[in-house]
Design a protein around this motif. Structure first.
Motif, short mmCIF file in Angstrom:
data_model
loop_
_atom_site.label_atom_id
_atom_site.label_comp_id
_atom_site.label_asym_id
_atom_site.label_seq_id
_atom_site.Cartn_x
_atom_site.Cartn_y
_atom_site.Cartn_z
N VAL A 157 -24.16 -38.29 -19.52
CA VAL A 157 -25.11 -37.32 -18.96
C VAL A 157 -26.26 -38.10 -18.31
CG1 VAL A 157 -26.50 -35.29 -19.50
CG2 VAL A 157 -24.46 -35.74 -20.83
N ASN A 158 -26.98 -37.47 -17.39
CA ASN A 158 -28.01 -38.19 -16.63
C ASN A 158 -29.32 -38.41 -17.38
OD1 ASN A 158 -28.48 -35.41 -16.58
ND2 ASN A 158 -29.43 -35.43 -14.57
N GLY A 159 -29.51 -37.72 -18.47
CA GLY A 159 -30.79 -37.79 -19.21
C GLY A 159 -30.99 -36.44 -19.86
N VAL A 160 -32.05 -36.30 -20.66
CA VAL A 160 -32.27 -35.01 -21.33
C VAL A 160 -32.63 -33.93 -20.31
CG1 VAL A 160 -32.84 -35.97 -23.57
CG2 VAL A 160 -34.67 -35.62 -21.88
N GLU A 161 -32.51 -32.67 -20.76
CA GLU A 161 -32.61 -31.53 -19.84
C GLU A 161 -33.97 -31.41 -19.17
OE1 GLU A 161 -31.46 -31.47 -22.92
OE2 GLU A 161 -29.36 -30.82 -22.78
N TYR A 162 -35.03 -31.68 -19.92
CA TYR A 162 -36.39 -31.64 -19.36
C TYR A 162 -36.64 -33.04 -18.78
CZ TYR A 162 -41.50 -30.71 -19.36
OH TYR A 162 -42.82 -30.52 -19.02
N PHE A 163 -36.24 -33.23 -17.52
CA PHE A 163 -36.12 -34.57 -16.95
C PHE A 163 -37.47 -35.02 -16.38
CE2 PHE A 163 -34.76 -37.97 -14.19
CZ PHE A 163 -33.65 -38.51 -14.82
N ALA A 164 -38.39 -35.37 -17.29
CA ALA A 164 -39.73 -35.80 -16.86
C ALA A 164 -39.86 -37.32 -16.82
CB ALA A 164 -40.79 -35.20 -17.79
N GLU A 229 -54.70 -26.72 -16.70
CA GLU A 229 -53.95 -26.22 -15.54
C GLU A 229 -54.24 -27.01 -14.28
OE1 GLU A 229 -53.54 -21.54 -16.75
OE2 GLU A 229 -54.01 -22.01 -14.66
N SER A 230 -55.49 -27.46 -14.16
CA SER A 230 -55.84 -28.23 -12.97
C SER A 230 -55.03 -29.52 -12.89
CB SER A 230 -57.34 -28.56 -12.97
OG SER A 230 -58.10 -27.38 -12.99
N VAL A 231 -54.86 -30.18 -14.04
CA VAL A 231 -54.05 -31.41 -14.05
C VAL A 231 -52.58 -31.06 -13.84
CG1 VAL A 231 -53.32 -33.39 -15.42
CG2 VAL A 231 -55.70 -32.62 -15.51
N ASN A 232 -52.11 -30.04 -14.54
CA ASN A 232 -50.69 -29.67 -14.42
C ASN A 232 -50.34 -29.26 -12.99
OD1 ASN A 232 -50.24 -30.23 -17.05
ND2 ASN A 232 -50.00 -28.12 -17.74
N GLN A 233 -51.25 -28.55 -12.34
CA GLN A 233 -50.97 -28.13 -10.97
C GLN A 233 -50.89 -29.32 -10.02
OE1 GLN A 233 -53.90 -25.14 -10.01
NE2 GLN A 233 -53.10 -23.74 -11.54
N ALA A 234 -51.62 -30.39 -10.34
CA ALA A 234 -51.52 -31.59 -9.50
C ALA A 234 -50.10 -32.16 -9.56
CB ALA A 234 -52.53 -32.64 -9.95
N LEU A 235 -49.50 -32.09 -10.76
CA LEU A 235 -48.11 -32.56 -10.89
C LEU A 235 -47.15 -31.64 -10.15
CD1 LEU A 235 -48.13 -33.55 -14.67
CD2 LEU A 235 -48.30 -35.07 -12.70
N GLU A 236 -47.39 -30.32 -10.25
CA GLU A 236 -46.54 -29.38 -9.52
C GLU A 236 -46.64 -29.61 -8.02
OE1 GLU A 236 -46.88 -28.59 -12.82
OE2 GLU A 236 -47.56 -26.50 -12.74
N GLN A 238 -46.98 -32.28 -6.58
CA GLN A 238 -46.17 -33.46 -6.27
C GLN A 238 -44.67 -33.19 -6.44
OE1 GLN A 238 -47.67 -36.52 -8.87
NE2 GLN A 238 -49.77 -36.22 -8.18
N GLY A 239 -44.32 -31.98 -6.80
CA GLY A 239 -42.91 -31.64 -6.90
C GLY A 239 -42.32 -31.78 -8.29
N PHE A 240 -43.15 -31.81 -9.31
CA PHE A 240 -42.68 -32.03 -10.68
C PHE A 240 -41.59 -31.03 -11.08
CE2 PHE A 240 -43.84 -31.43 -15.40
CZ PHE A 240 -43.11 -32.52 -15.81
N TRP A 241 -41.89 -29.75 -10.94
CA TRP A 241 -40.93 -28.73 -11.38
C TRP A 241 -39.67 -28.73 -10.51
CZ3 TRP A 241 -39.09 -26.19 -15.17
CH2 TRP A 241 -38.36 -25.03 -15.00
N THR A 242 -39.85 -28.87 -9.21
CA THR A 242 -38.71 -28.88 -8.30
C THR A 242 -37.77 -30.04 -8.63
OG1 THR A 242 -40.18 -28.01 -6.61
CG2 THR A 242 -38.05 -28.83 -5.87
#
Ligand code: ZN
Length: 286
Positions: A157-164, A229-236, A238-242
């Motif tokens: 498998v390529n890695g765990v499901e939450y691929f962070a 949320e401000s920090v988390n949105q910075a990651l989003e 950058q395409g984190f969730w996508t």
């Protein structure tokens, strides 16, 4: 709200602080299906309790967590409560993908977005699925002997499901961790920015996490939520969730491939292969 937990403990060690403890030490806190749903209930309880301002996630026993419990996936919920997945009983790839999407990807994403600061207090070994529980937390404190690994490539498998991985470790180190299955130490994890603080021994871990939680709990709740949320949105942005959704699609492909070849979601020779390659200083897997 009273819920009886069997795989975790819910504690209130100080005013303003909730502590959720993985509590299957005899299984090195392997995540059963029941555990994921109990964690979800516990995080909800902490989120909805106005008296709770900060949440600590910790593990009882010799290790923080040995990953997904591949031997115990039958207990607990058999339907989605978090996402809008198809029935888990659907044939082919559909049901299994729906189940993994619910208990691993969607739940982790939900916990990651809890409207309160979360602190992972980690000791011993954290293997594969354990990383997801750590990575969804806002801050990570580890004791010096803690190690972190993802052995899933050996399992086909390529890695765990939450691929962070790339976000937590940087692209090159993420590839090394995945390609080799080798564990990194708490000191390395801190150097990479995955861990905030390292304490000398496990005896210091609970106190350090609690002192930090109590300090954070003196701040206004809403400002904490907005800062998070401000920090988390910075990651989003950058395409984190996508990127994670994309990796989850490949993860599902890997399970389907293994099913075609081995009639199992993983390559059964993988654990043996991983053990053979392990440097002599590391212990056994779960
Ligand atoms: Zn999987």
């Amino acid at each position: 709200m009273s819920t009886t937990f069997t795989t975790i403990a819910y504690e209130e060690p100080a005013p303003g602080v909730a502590r959720i403890v993985l509590d299957r030490p005899e299984r090195r806190n392997a995540q059963s299906r029941r555990m994921t749903y109990e964690l979800n209930t516990a995080f909800d309880r902490a989120a909805q309790d106005d008296a709770v301002k900060v949440v600590i996630l910790a593990g009882r026993g010799p290790d923080f967590c040995s990953g997904h419990d591949l031997a115990d996936q039958t207990m607990g919920e058999t339907h989605a409560v978090v996402g809008t997945s198809a029935s888990f009983d659907r044939p082919g790839a559909e049901g299994f993908m729906a189940w993994e999407e619910e208990v691993y990807l969607n739940m982790c994403w939900r916990w990651r977005n809890l409207p309160k600061p979360t602190i992972a207090a980690v000791h011993g070994r954290s293997i594969a699925g354990a990383l997801m529980l750590i990575w969804v937390c806002d801050l990570v404190i580890a004791s010096a002997e803690a190690t972190f690994s993802d052995i899933t490539v050996a399992l086909g498998v390529n890695g765990v499901e939450y691929f962070a991985h790339p976000w937590e470790l940087g692209a090159r180190k993420a590839k090394e961790l995945l390609f080799t299955g080798d564990a990194i130490t708490a000191a390395e994890a801190q150097q990479l920015g995955m861990v905030n603080r390292v304490v000398p021994s496990r005896d210091d871990l609970d106190t350090e996490a609690l002192v930090l939680a109590e300090r954070i709990a003196t701040k206004p709740s809403f400002a904490l939520k907005l800062a998070k949320e401000s920090v988390n949105q910075a990651l989003e942005a950058q395409g984190f969730w996508t990127a994670m959704r994309g990796a989850f699609g490949l993860h599902s492909l890997a399970h389907s491939h293994n099913r075609e070849r081995f009639d199992l979601p993983i390559d059964p020779s993988g654990l043996v292969r991983q053990r053979r390659q392990r440097p002599p200083t590391e212990g056994p897997d779960a």
